[in-house]
Motif scaffolding. Structure first.
Motif, PDB file in Angstrom:
ATOM      1  N   ASN A 444       0.842  -1.213   0.000  1.00 51.10           N
ATOM      2  CA  ASN A 444       0.000   0.000   0.000  1.00 51.10           C
ATOM      3  C   ASN A 444       0.868   1.251   0.000  1.00 51.10           C
ATOM      4  N   LEU A 481      -2.146   6.274  -8.687  1.00 51.88           N
ATOM      5  CA  LEU A 481      -2.399   5.186  -7.740  1.00 51.88           C
ATOM      6  C   LEU A 481      -3.627   4.323  -8.029  1.00 51.88           C
ATOM      7  N   TYR A 482      -4.638   4.862  -8.703  1.00 47.65           N
ATOM      8  CA  TYR A 482      -5.912   4.154  -8.685  1.00 47.65           C
ATOM      9  C   TYR A 482      -6.514   3.838 -10.061  1.00 47.65           C
ATOM     10  N   GLU A 483      -6.509   4.819 -10.947  1.00 46.54           N
ATOM     11  CA  GLU A 483      -7.370   4.732 -12.129  1.00 46.54           C
ATOM     12  C   GLU A 483      -6.764   3.848 -13.223  1.00 46.54           C
ATOM     13  N   ASP A 484      -7.633   3.124 -13.920  1.00 43.33           N
ATOM     14  CA  ASP A 484      -7.158   2.196 -14.943  1.00 43.33           C
ATOM     15  C   ASP A 484      -8.369   1.617 -15.682  1.00 43.33           C
ATOM     16  N   SER A 497     -18.209   0.473 -13.689  1.00 37.98           N
ATOM     17  CA  SER A 497     -18.786   1.346 -12.671  1.00 37.98           C
ATOM     18  C   SER A 497     -17.641   1.898 -11.842  1.00 37.98           C
ATOM     19  N   LEU A 499     -17.130   1.275  -8.958  1.00 40.30           N
ATOM     20  CA  LEU A 499     -16.617   0.241  -8.052  1.00 40.30           C
ATOM     21  C   LEU A 499     -15.473  -0.524  -8.706  1.00 40.30           C
ATOM     22  N   LEU A 502     -11.544   2.922  -9.974  1.00 38.02           N
ATOM     23  CA  LEU A 502     -11.431   3.634  -8.705  1.00 38.02           C
ATOM     24  C   LEU A 502     -10.853   5.022  -8.919  1.00 38.02           C
ATOM     25  N   ILE A 503     -11.522   6.011  -8.350  1.00 42.65           N
ATOM     26  CA  ILE A 503     -10.992   7.368  -8.368  1.00 42.65           C
ATOM     27  C   ILE A 503     -10.757   7.809  -6.930  1.00 42.65           C
ATOM     28  N   THR A 505     -11.155   9.769  -3.636  1.00 41.35           N
ATOM     29  CA  THR A 505     -12.214  10.555  -3.019  1.00 41.35           C
ATOM     30  C   THR A 505     -11.577  11.374  -1.899  1.00 41.35           C
ATOM     31  N   SER A 507     -11.370  10.872   1.037  1.00 43.58           N
ATOM     32  CA  SER A 507     -10.633  10.059   2.012  1.00 43.58           C
ATOM     33  C   SER A 507      -9.213   9.751   1.547  1.00 43.58           C
ATOM     34  N   GLU A 508      -8.965   9.872   0.235  1.00 45.60           N
ATOM     35  CA  GLU A 508      -7.640   9.536  -0.282  1.00 45.60           C
ATOM     36  C   GLU A 508      -6.729  10.760  -0.413  1.00 45.60           C
ATOM     37  N   PRO A 562      -1.454   2.173 -12.714  1.00 44.60           N
ATOM     38  CA  PRO A 562      -1.546   2.705 -11.361  1.00 44.60           C
ATOM     39  C   PRO A 562      -0.722   1.871 -10.386  1.00 44.60           C
ATOM     40  N   THR A 564      -0.785   0.092  -7.781  1.00 44.43           N
ATOM     41  CA  THR A 564      -1.626  -0.649  -6.837  1.00 44.43           C
ATOM     42  C   THR A 564      -0.717  -1.320  -5.814  1.00 44.43           C
ATOM     43  N   PRO A 565      -1.298  -1.728  -4.701  1.00 44.17           N
ATOM     44  CA  PRO A 565      -0.487  -2.465  -3.720  1.00 44.17           C
ATOM     45  C   PRO A 565       0.210  -3.671  -4.362  1.00 44.17           C
TER      46      PRO A 565
END
Lengths: 573, 285
Positions: A444, A481-484, A497, A499, A502-503, A505, A507-508, A562, A564-565
């Motif tokens: 992470n 980090l997230y989008e793909d 979607s 879900l 991932l974008i 928010t 919280s990130e 991105p 990702t972990p």
């Protein structure tokens, strides 16, 4: 060159496919009028081009097509195109003789056109033992999807911006636009510049790592120096102005660079989770072509500003009147902006490429200046005095004892100045710095700190510019980090979607600090350069470089966005 | 994003619900947080919905003796407070915070989540690991099935057409039971990639009872028997915890393809999360 150089580094990078993810997806309402004309309400960035395309395709005169753009919920390059879907809606409306509306939903927006980015890059860089870059080679294969659209032009922008902030004597770029069986690509916030910045910035970091240089130092020895502007790049652009070392210094200072390096060493010694520090010093390009602007004085003392730009959420209603009011010396609330309606604004290009203030704002600035000149001329004639004797200040013209307001002049006949202005492209720049912690067990990435230093030239409205910086930085974080956008091996879309796609928010969002330097644009009366895409360009390489630093990676080809972990965990093995 | 046409029945009693379900083309509408989404995508097109939101008593959340009874309308949010006593309440509180986000937790239900059986859902693994009983109501009466036998695969359960998942019964965890939960996800709002829960009882410094559950580590929720065996009778020290993690990752997990997580990574991550859940149980209780 490659044989003689003290060091040659090579790498491959991937720019994943992204979705524009504007809050409002595409939307259009078409109403056929009695005489064969069309009224079109559409969520768009370039209404006049759309009018031209529609008129041409349906055999109508341009004045028979009225394009109105209501308030738009974001665009990011995905709404400047004349999409085939629009033609289907128009054809249906004409066939049925009644209004037809199409609202794209999220599933359609994620799986249909447009996607953004999508490049495979291969780089090679030669340097001396002192870190001075001798040569840079960039090969780009750009995914333009099936039915190539405006994405076909994006890799050329990448090519032109290949060398970034650095004076590199020898450059070779080859780009290929590759037709694939995925959805067509289009410009996405940054449009070729993030791809270029990512390639050179990751590679300069690799060079620094190879030579054991501090990545800040590896950049400093290669910067184009402030006395070199205007600077002709080997790829054919002319950078207007810049002070890259200063932006980097501000970024390092805002970050507390030395302190984080100390903390990094302390953690390593104590066996705590590793942190990494990443830098990016980018140059981008803004504005292109001409823009229309007009200012009219009204007899009631108000002013109307017309612009060919097309706000998709950037707040032109605030910033453009501010420009006009400053020239006229009147209160901004007396100036009303009209744009986004082809029935009222005679011509225009639109809003993309961070061009609105740099180009459209400058056109309004010149139109307002022209309006004062026209008013002085008219008063001089009426009062039979030389024009030179007529002064203007804060909405009032004076000669000797006599005075008249612009409203008085307008009461005697239409007082309006039209302007079309095409300033050269500008080259905003900046420096980003990121500190990340990587969970050594799961991979992470936590961004502990992000510093964004941007130089947009003169900022007309700092609050709006700040919003652009924040928004683009969050989208940059998303790419890092997230989008793909994913397809399975059979070409079936896997991201249908939010879900799956991932974008970031709220919280990130990492603790982020924004700062500016100001190097005015020497080529426009406002001194403004484009401000809208910087964070998408500066943030991803800074974050990726920080993760590579945290993991101590020598070879970095496995570290692809991105992050990702799983990607980070795999790269660290 | 609109559902295909469907009929709608507002049930007032459990008999209404069961009667409506007998046609085999009717779905239960509780919180609707997954069902309605899928209907909007038209990946599910039930001919009829029976809405249970007006059935009195379906929202019961009651403790009798050492058993917690959860009715079919108990929302996720109900577990955020201290409605459930003792260590079980602590565990459910730790878990529930990871379920979606507040608006969904205010509407979605625990039993709906069980019936939906999403592989990445937290509740199915919790109930499986703790050995909860599930009661199904149908035209021919009621039957009880263990949660461990209920989940058969992704979105596949032992619930028969015409049956309502009417109640879940969990045995309260004895005082002194230590609980832990660790979840791995890519963003705050995304589904769990993997998660692990643990409930441990120590007697005389040694593990006398233990339950370990794995979320999204197989095609169904997993009770990690190998990890439990690695702990039983041993002190809850780093060596035991590490061994349990290794057992969970290597033996209990049976990971499936998922984006951004190779099978090797998933087994490794299960081991790490098991360790972290057990460490939380030990250190935070």
């Amino acid at each position: 060159m490659w044989r003689r150089a003290a060091v040659v580094v090579e790498a491959s990078y991937r720019q994943q496919l992204l979705a524009h993810t504007s809050i409002e997806a595409r939307a259009i309402l078409v109403r056929p009028e009695d005489d064969g004309a069309l009224t079109i309400w559409v969520s768009h960035q370039a209404p006049h081009r759309l009018r031209r395309d529609v008129a041409g395709s349906f055999g109508l005169r341009e004045e028979q097509v009225r394009v109105v753009v209501p308030d738009v919920g974001g665009a990011f390059g995905g709404k400047s195109e004349t999409w085939p879907e629009y033609f289907a809606v128009i054809a249906a409306a004409r066939r049925l003789g009644r209004p037809v509306r199409w609202l794209e939903d999220r599933a359609e927006a994620l799986t249909g056109p447009p996607h953004g980015r999508g490049q495979n890059q291969r780089v090679r860089l030669a340097a001396g033992a002192d870190g001075r870059i001798l040569a840079y080679e960039l090969h780009v294969d750009a995914d333009i999807g099936g039915y190539p659209h405006t994405g076909s032009f994006v890799p050329m922008a990448t090519s032109m911006m290949a060398t970034g902030a650095y004076a590199i004597p020898h450059v070779h770029v080859r780009t290929r636009a590759v037709v694939t069986n995925t959805a067509p690509t289009a410009p996405y916030r940054g449009a070729g510049r993030p791809e270029a910045a990512s390639a050179i910035e990751r590679t300069v970091d690799l060079l620094a790592h190879r030579l054991g240089l501090d990545p800040a130092e590896a950049r400093r020895v290669n910067f184009i120096t402030p006395d070199a502007f205007p600077y002709d790049t080997p790829t054919g652009f002319t950078y207007d102005s810049g002070d890259y070392a200063k932006a980097l210094d501000v970024a390092l200072d805002e970050l507390g660079y030395a302190g984080w390096r100390t903390e990094q060493a302390r953690r390593a010694a104590a066996g705590e989770p590793p942190i990494g520090i990443g830098l990016c010093t980018y140059v981008e390009r803004s504005g292109a072509g001409e823009e229309f602007g007009a200012v009219e004085a009204c007899a009631d003392g108000s002013f109307v500003a017309l612009s060919g730009c097309c706000s998709t959420g950037q707040g032109h209603e605030t910033s453009f009147p501010q420009v006009v009011a400053a020239v006229l010396g009147v209160a901004p609330e007396r100036v009303r902006l009209v744009e986004r309606d082809t029935a009222v604004v005679p011509r225009g290009i639109g809003s993309f490429a961070s061009r609105s203030m740099q180009t459209g704002g400058a056109a309004l600035h010149r139109a307002a200046t022209k309006l004062i000149g026209a008013a002085r001329q008219r008063i001089a004639e009426r009062w039979a005095v030389p024009v030179a004797d007529v002064t203007y200040e804060a909405g009032t013209l004076r000669a000797g004892e006599r005075s008249a307001t612009l409203a008085d002049v307008a009461a005697h006949g239409v007082l309006r100045a039209d302007e079309t202005y095409a300033p050269p492209e500008a080259f905003p720049f900046g420096a980003y710095a990121a500190v990340v912690e990587v969970d050594p067990e799961l991979g992470n990435v936590t961004v502990l700190r992000l510093v964004a230093v941007d130089d947009y030239g003169v900022e007309v409205n700092p609050l709006i510019v700040d919003g652009q910086g924040r928004g683009s930085t969050v989208q940059g974080l998303g790419q890092a980090l997230y989008e793909d956008v994913r397809y399975d091996a059979g070409g079936l879309p896997q991201t249908r979607s939010l879900l799956d796609y991932l974008i970031p928010t709220i919280s990130e969002l990492p603790p982020t600090r924004f700062a500016e330097t100001c190097t005015p644009n020497p080529n426009t009366p406002l001194g403004a350069k484009g401000a809208g895409e910087a964070g998408c360009i500066g943030a991803p390489p800074a974050i990726v470089n920080a993760v590579a630093d945290a993991l101590g990676l020598r070879e970095r080809d496995t570290l692809q966005m991105p992050l990702t972990p799983y990607t980070c965990w795999s790269a660290a093995r | 994003m609109k559902p295909a046409p469907f009929e709608y029945v507002a049930a007032r009693t459990e008999d209404d619900v069961v009667a409506a379900l007998t046609d085999g083309h009717t779905e239960v509408l509780a919180g609707g947080q997954s069902l309605v989404l899928e209907m909007n995508y038209r990946s599910r097109r039930p001919a009829r919905l029976v809405d249970i939101n007006r059935v009195p008593g379906f929202d019961r959340l009651a403790t009798g003796g050492d058993v917690l009874r959860v009715g079919p309308l108990v929302r996720h949010r109900a577990f955020e407070g201290d409605a459930v006593p003792g260590p079980l309440g602590v565990l459910l509180r730790r878990v529930v915070r990871h379920i979606a986000h507040p608006p969904i937790r205010a509407r979605g239900t625990m039993l709906g989540s069980l019936a939906y059986a999403h592989p990445a859902a937290e509740w199915p693994a919790v109930l499986t690991a703790l050995g909860a009983d599930l009661e199904l109501a149908g035209r021919d009466g009621r039957r009880t099935i263990s949660a461990g036998d209920f989940f058969l695969g992704p979105h596949t359960t032992a619930r028969r057409p015409g049956e309502l998942l009417a109640e879940a019964r969990l045995t309260l965890l004895p005082a002194g039971t230590r609980v832990g939960f660790a979840e791995h996800r890519r963003t705050h709002a995304s589904f769990a990639q993997l998660a692990v829960l643990a409930a441990v009882t120590l007697t005389g410094g040694h593990v006398s009872a233990v339950r370990v559950g794995l979320v999204n580590a197989a095609d169904r929720p997993v009770r990690a028997h190998h990890a439990e065996a690695a702990l039983l009778g041993r002190p809850l020290d780093d060596a035991a915890i590490t061994a349990a993690g290794q057992a969970a990752g290597a033996q209990d997990a049976d990971p499936r393809d998922q984006p951004y997580a190779g099978l090797d990574y998933q087994r490794h991550a299960v081991a790490v999360l098991t360790r972290r859940a057990l460490a939380q149980a030990r250190d935070e209780g």
